[in-house]
Design an enzyme around this catalytic site. Structure first.
Site, mmCIF file in Angstrom:
data_model
loop_
_atom_site.group_PDB
_atom_site.id
_atom_site.type_symbol
_atom_site.label_atom_id
_atom_site.label_comp_id
_atom_site.label_asym_id
_atom_site.label_seq_id
_atom_site.Cartn_x
_atom_site.Cartn_y
_atom_site.Cartn_z
ATOM 1 N N PHE A 11 8.833 -31.870 21.835
ATOM 2 C CA PHE A 11 9.132 -32.024 23.262
ATOM 3 C C PHE A 11 7.854 -32.140 24.110
ATOM 4 O O PHE A 11 7.615 -33.173 24.752
ATOM 5 C CB PHE A 11 10.008 -30.835 23.678
ATOM 6 C CG PHE A 11 10.082 -30.573 25.142
ATOM 7 C CD1 PHE A 11 10.471 -31.571 26.018
ATOM 8 C CD2 PHE A 11 9.767 -29.312 25.639
ATOM 9 C CE1 PHE A 11 10.540 -31.320 27.379
ATOM 10 C CE2 PHE A 11 9.847 -29.054 26.990
ATOM 11 C CZ PHE A 11 10.230 -30.067 27.862
ATOM 12 N N ILE A 12 6.993 -31.158 24.055
ATOM 13 C CA ILE A 12 5.782 -31.208 24.898
ATOM 14 C C ILE A 12 4.808 -32.250 24.360
ATOM 15 O O ILE A 12 4.220 -33.035 25.118
ATOM 16 C CB ILE A 12 5.099 -29.811 24.991
ATOM 17 C CG1 ILE A 12 6.088 -28.785 25.557
ATOM 18 C CG2 ILE A 12 3.847 -29.884 25.884
ATOM 19 C CD1 ILE A 12 5.560 -27.352 25.616
ATOM 20 N N ASP A 31 3.185 -35.022 12.558
ATOM 21 C CA ASP A 31 4.402 -34.236 12.806
ATOM 22 C C ASP A 31 5.299 -34.334 11.569
ATOM 23 O O ASP A 31 5.467 -35.426 11.016
ATOM 24 C CB ASP A 31 5.137 -34.804 14.030
ATOM 25 C CG ASP A 31 6.138 -33.832 14.614
ATOM 26 O OD1 ASP A 31 6.039 -33.535 15.816
ATOM 27 O OD2 ASP A 31 7.033 -33.360 13.873
ATOM 28 N N THR A 95 4.355 -20.851 9.030
ATOM 29 C CA THR A 95 4.004 -22.083 9.743
ATOM 30 C C THR A 95 2.992 -21.801 10.838
ATOM 31 O O THR A 95 1.987 -22.493 10.975
ATOM 32 C CB THR A 95 5.269 -22.708 10.403
ATOM 33 O OG1 THR A 95 6.230 -22.893 9.389
ATOM 34 C CG2 THR A 95 4.962 -24.018 11.084
ATOM 35 N N ALA A 117 -1.698 -24.197 21.358
ATOM 36 C CA ALA A 117 -0.502 -23.898 22.156
ATOM 37 C C ALA A 117 -0.032 -22.494 21.825
ATOM 38 O O ALA A 117 0.381 -22.219 20.706
ATOM 39 C CB ALA A 117 0.600 -24.902 21.843
ATOM 40 N N TYR A 149 7.329 -13.789 16.112
ATOM 41 C CA TYR A 149 6.857 -15.020 16.754
ATOM 42 C C TYR A 149 5.669 -14.706 17.668
ATOM 43 O O TYR A 149 4.616 -15.336 17.598
ATOM 44 C CB TYR A 149 8.011 -15.659 17.532
ATOM 45 C CG TYR A 149 7.613 -16.858 18.353
ATOM 46 C CD1 TYR A 149 7.049 -17.978 17.732
ATOM 47 C CD2 TYR A 149 7.801 -16.887 19.734
ATOM 48 C CE1 TYR A 149 6.681 -19.092 18.483
ATOM 49 C CE2 TYR A 149 7.450 -17.989 20.479
ATOM 50 C CZ TYR A 149 6.885 -19.094 19.859
ATOM 51 O OH TYR A 149 6.526 -20.179 20.610
#
Ligand code: UDP
Length: 320
Positions: A11-12, A31, A95, A117, A149
């Protein structure tokens, strides 16, 4: 400039790719389409200066080559979305931690600027709003997977700052606060795309908990605008920087607003957290960024407010 965007089909990342190309820069995307989608970048195929690679950041030979060809790396590839994080904690931790580790390792060879990010989630349960970048992080206990997270992203931040301190690798850490806008998927639990999809389908709008929790949503265009300015601001290097919007709304009021703006007859239904996520799930009551630092660095001021965001997202889902 040539930028590598890991997670560029997300999305970003896809919005950033578009903006960089529009400014005449070149873009390489890496990606694996785990949460990103090829649909997000189809319209960019064939544009001069645009290339994409469907692979993971753990393909180190490819990653190293792409970093080598770039002037700046935006590392956005990560496991995101509270639903995904709670359901797949192993995948999330591996990840987020390993991906950042290999990106920093390869960027360090030729000291390429890396933008990491991160997320407002790292502030955890702190009630000391607005959150300043140097505020304490208040995380819950390890059996509650939501906090994995935040913790994985905090480790990413520690590692990036360590590379800067010890090896002079230029890094910028950005903490995103509930970034929303067209192209965001509801599949991983994010509230606005979920509410809009439900409202347009005439299904119940599912408010988790009692709906009194508040969030402040940021338009992806404001985030992208800030990123473009930060990478050319030398004072941003070595810093942790909030990017957000301070306009708060309760989730109940958000549901009502979505219903009204979409002209929907959906009912609003309260769902207990344990049903929505897992038993003992902990949410944060408020999450507001302090924006002093980013304002000082680049004169940042969010330009898009909630009604405009919702109108655009409703429009996007209607067309879809
Ligand atoms: N939420 C909700 N209904 C949904 C999805 C989310 O009420 O269908 C709530 C969620 O519990 C949280 C807020 O909306 O309080 C924002 O959720 P999101 O996952 O978008 O972002 P978060 O701020 O939790 O990272």
């Amino acid at each position: 400039m040539r930028a590598l965007i890991t997670g560029g089909a997300g999305f970003i990342g896809s919005h950033l790719s578009e903006a960089l190309l529009e400014q005449g820069h070149e873009v390489l995307i890496l990606d694996n389409l785990s949460t990103g989608s090829i649909d997000n970048i189809t319209h960019l195929k064939g544009r001069p200066g645009f290339e994409y690679f469907i692979d993971t950041v753990t393909n180190e030979p490819l990653l190293a080559e792409l970093i080598d060809r770039s002037d700046v790396v935006f590392h956005f590839a990560a496991a995101v979305g509270v639903k995904l994080i709670v359901e797949q904690p192993v995948y999330t931790i591996e990840t987020n931690v390993h991906g950042t580790e290999v990106v920093l390792k390869h960027a360090n060879k030729k000291k390429k600027l890396v933008v990491i990010a991160s997320t407002s989630e790292v502030y955890g349960k702190s009630e000391d709003v607005p959150f300043r970048e140097d505020s304490d992080l208040v995380l819950g206990p390890t059996p509650k997977h939501r906090w994995a997270y935040a913790c994985s992203k905090a480790i990413d931040e520690f590692l990036a700052l360590a590379y800067w301190k010890e090896r002079k690798l230029p890094v910028i850490i950005v903490r995103f606060f509930n970034t929303v806008g067209p192209r965001q998927s509801g599949q991983y639990g994010m509230v606005i795309p979920n509410f809009v999809r439900q409202a347009l389908a005439g299904e119940p709008i599912t408010v988790f908990g009692d709906g009194t929790q508040q969030r402040a949503f940021t338009h992806v265009a404001d985030v992208v605008g800030a990123l473009l300015k930060l990478v050319v601001e030398p004072k941003a290097i070595g810093q942790v920087i909030n990017i957000g919007n301070k306009q708060e709304i309760t989730i109940q009021a958000l549901a009502e607003k979505v219903r009204e703006l979409s002209g929907s007859n959906s009912v609003i239904k309260l769902i207990p957290y344990e049903e929505a996520y897992e038993s003992g799930f902990e949410d944060m009551p408020r999450r507001v960024p302090d924006l002093t630092r980013i304002k000082g660095l680049i004169g940042y001021e969010p330009k898009h407010q909630l009604d405009e965001i919702l109108t655009q997202v409703i429009d996007y889902f209607r067309k879809k």
